[in-house]
Write an enzyme that holds these catalytic residues in place. Structure first.
Site, PDB file in Angstrom:
ATOM      1  N   ARG A  12       0.800  -1.146  -0.058  1.00 56.57           N
ATOM      2  CA  ARG A  12       0.020  -0.015  -0.170  1.00 56.57           C
ATOM      3  C   ARG A  12       0.785   1.280   0.001  1.00 56.57           C
ATOM      4  O   ARG A  12       1.985   1.219   0.268  1.00 56.57           O
ATOM      5  CB  ARG A  12      -0.791  -0.099   1.252  1.00 56.57           C
ATOM      6  CG  ARG A  12      -0.169   0.056   2.428  1.00 56.57           C
ATOM      7  CD  ARG A  12      -1.107   0.041   3.569  1.00 56.57           C
ATOM      8  NE  ARG A  12      -0.332   0.305   4.875  1.00 56.57           N
ATOM      9  CZ  ARG A  12      -1.011   0.826   5.986  1.00 56.57           C
ATOM     10  NH1 ARG A  12      -2.194   0.745   6.191  1.00 56.57           N
ATOM     11  NH2 ARG A  12      -0.344   0.751   7.315  1.00 56.57           N
ATOM     12  N   GLY A  13       0.171   2.390  -0.186  1.00 58.04           N
ATOM     13  CA  GLY A  13       0.918   3.637  -0.079  1.00 58.04           C
ATOM     14  C   GLY A  13       2.186   3.839  -0.906  1.00 58.04           C
ATOM     15  O   GLY A  13       1.996   3.389  -2.178  1.00 58.04           O
ATOM     16  N   ASP A  51       6.837 -11.024   8.225  1.00 57.92           N
ATOM     17  CA  ASP A  51       6.289 -10.161   9.434  1.00 57.92           C
ATOM     18  C   ASP A  51       7.525  -9.321   9.728  1.00 57.92           C
ATOM     19  O   ASP A  51       8.611 -10.018  10.359  1.00 57.92           O
ATOM     20  CB  ASP A  51       5.403 -10.504  10.214  1.00 57.92           C
ATOM     21  CG  ASP A  51       5.053  -9.332  11.050  1.00 57.92           C
ATOM     22  OD1 ASP A  51       5.361  -8.159  11.170  1.00 57.92           O
ATOM     23  OD2 ASP A  51       3.875  -9.725  11.838  1.00 57.92           O
ATOM     24  N   ASN A  76      10.922   0.666   2.794  1.00 55.61           N
ATOM     25  CA  ASN A  76       9.821   1.625   2.803  1.00 55.61           C
ATOM     26  C   ASN A  76       9.079   1.470   4.082  1.00 55.61           C
ATOM     27  O   ASN A  76       8.516   2.162   4.508  1.00 55.61           O
ATOM     28  CB  ASN A  76       9.113   1.681   1.700  1.00 55.61           C
ATOM     29  CG  ASN A  76       7.657   2.266   1.788  1.00 55.61           C
ATOM     30  OD1 ASN A  76       7.755   3.347   1.795  1.00 55.61           O
ATOM     31  ND2 ASN A  76       6.751   1.329   1.825  1.00 55.61           N
ATOM     32  N   SER A 127      12.504   9.851   7.682  1.00 56.93           N
ATOM     33  CA  SER A 127      11.221  10.903   8.053  1.00 56.93           C
ATOM     34  C   SER A 127      11.904  12.163   8.452  1.00 56.93           C
ATOM     35  O   SER A 127      13.072  12.020   9.059  1.00 56.93           O
ATOM     36  CB  SER A 127      10.577  10.101   8.921  1.00 56.93           C
ATOM     37  OG  SER A 127       9.643  11.210   9.906  1.00 56.93           O
ATOM     38  N   TYR A 140       8.900   6.639  17.727  1.00 55.48           N
ATOM     39  CA  TYR A 140       8.988   6.861  16.073  1.00 55.48           C
ATOM     40  C   TYR A 140      10.408   7.579  15.941  1.00 55.48           C
ATOM     41  O   TYR A 140      11.071   7.151  15.118  1.00 55.48           O
ATOM     42  CB  TYR A 140       7.742   7.459  15.695  1.00 55.48           C
ATOM     43  CG  TYR A 140       7.857   7.616  13.895  1.00 55.48           C
ATOM     44  CD1 TYR A 140       7.921   6.134  13.437  1.00 55.48           C
ATOM     45  CD2 TYR A 140       8.265   8.895  13.401  1.00 55.48           C
ATOM     46  CE1 TYR A 140       7.933   6.288  12.079  1.00 55.48           C
ATOM     47  CE2 TYR A 140       8.187   8.721  12.090  1.00 55.48           C
ATOM     48  CZ  TYR A 140       8.016   7.574  11.070  1.00 55.48           C
ATOM     49  OH  TYR A 140       8.206   7.528   9.971  1.00 55.48           O
ATOM     50  N   LYS A 144      13.676   6.378  13.825  1.00 56.94           N
ATOM     51  CA  LYS A 144      14.222   7.095  12.641  1.00 56.94           C
ATOM     52  C   LYS A 144      15.740   7.509  12.866  1.00 56.94           C
ATOM     53  O   LYS A 144      16.524   7.565  12.113  1.00 56.94           O
ATOM     54  CB  LYS A 144      13.169   7.963  12.222  1.00 56.94           C
ATOM     55  CG  LYS A 144      12.053   7.288  11.686  1.00 56.94           C
ATOM     56  CD  LYS A 144      12.135   6.616  10.400  1.00 56.94           C
ATOM     57  CE  LYS A 144      10.841   5.955   9.949  1.00 56.94           C
ATOM     58  NZ  LYS A 144      11.012   5.190   8.727  1.00 56.94           N
ATOM     59  N   THR A 175      -0.257   9.799   2.513  1.00 59.31           N
ATOM     60  CA  THR A 175      -0.731   8.260   2.939  1.00 59.31           C
ATOM     61  C   THR A 175      -1.387   7.953   4.106  1.00 59.31           C
ATOM     62  O   THR A 175      -1.827   8.835   4.850  1.00 59.31           O
ATOM     63  CB  THR A 175       0.745   7.830   3.160  1.00 59.31           C
ATOM     64  OG1 THR A 175       1.228   8.295   4.573  1.00 59.31           O
ATOM     65  CG2 THR A 175       1.968   7.883   2.118  1.00 59.31           C
TER      66      THR A 175
END
Length: 233
Positions: A12-13, A51, A76, A127, A140, A144, A175
């Site tokens: 996705r995205g 996973d 990604n 990010s 998060y 990153k 997204t």
């Protein structure tokens, strides 16, 4: 000449958009997702299903592909949990660091022989949080920042082998993850003020064609008129 590129989170995205653009230009895509069904409708030559939260499975999954050469891997896939340090559970920390850092490191390790053989390119989709951390971004942003360190170390180690490493820092782009972030902040979401996944994907695909006499170590991408994350009042 056609290239073989592995894309994580291809279901996705941005990942799906990357798979579409790479296939459209004649490249062979190895599409990763955590389930077979996630890749329904995604153009790809081969698939890699596991996973990222279970990185112990990565080595066997990669070995089963039997890759001798790999022109590039685009890391990604990722997860994000928004919350103050006082609210972040141990499980959130474990999941975020595992999926966003440990799994890319292990996947890269498993792919290195094939990447070295092709003098390939490793692209980490990082990010803005990998450069600056704000309130509620602790787990998060920490993941990153760690991903940036992984990329920097890998770049120095693999330069003699001809493997190039690039960190891409997209800011706000349209997204499902960005929508989720805004919802967790109880903030407005306006995709019209975000960079499109197609634009980000085009930029990343172009990186894979960087001339042999140069490497782009880092690339920051921002929309021209971003919408600040502010909670509704």
């Amino acid at each position: 000449m056609s290239k073989t590129i592995l894309v994580t989170g291809a279901g996705r995205g941005l990942g799906r958009t990357l798979a579409e653009q790479l296939t459209a230009r004649g490249d062979k895509v190895i599409a990763h997702a955590r389930s077979e069904s996630a890749l329904d409708g995604v153009p790809h030559d081969r698939r890699l299903v596991f996973d990222l939260a279970e990185p112990a499975a990565i080595a066997d999954a990669v070995a089963a592909l039997g890759l001798e050469r790999l022109d590039g891997v685009i890391h990604n896939a990722g997860v994000v949990h928004i919350g103050a340090v006082a609210e972040q559970s141990l499980e959130w920390w474990r999941q975020t660091l595992t999926v966003n850092v440990t799994a890319p490191a292990e996947l890269t390790r498993a792919l290195l022989p094939a990447l070295r053989a092709a003098r390939g390119h490793v692209v980490f989709v990082n990010s803005g949080a990998g450069i600056n951390a704000g309130p509620k971004w602790s787990s998060y942003a920490a993941s990153k920042h760690a991903l940036r360190a992984l990329a920097d170390s890998l770049r120095g180690e693999e330069r003699p082998n001809g493997v190039r490493v690039t960190s891409v820092y997209p800011s706000h782009f349209a997204t499902d993850m960005q929508r989720s972030v805004r919802e967790q902040y109880d903030a407005d979401y306006d995709p019209a003020r975000a960079t499109s996944p197609a634009s980000i994907a085009t930029t990343i695909v172009d990186l894979l064609d960087t001339p042999d006499d140069m490497v782009i170590n880092e690339l920051r991408i921002e929309p021209p008129n971003p919408l600040p994350i502010r909670a509704r009042t």
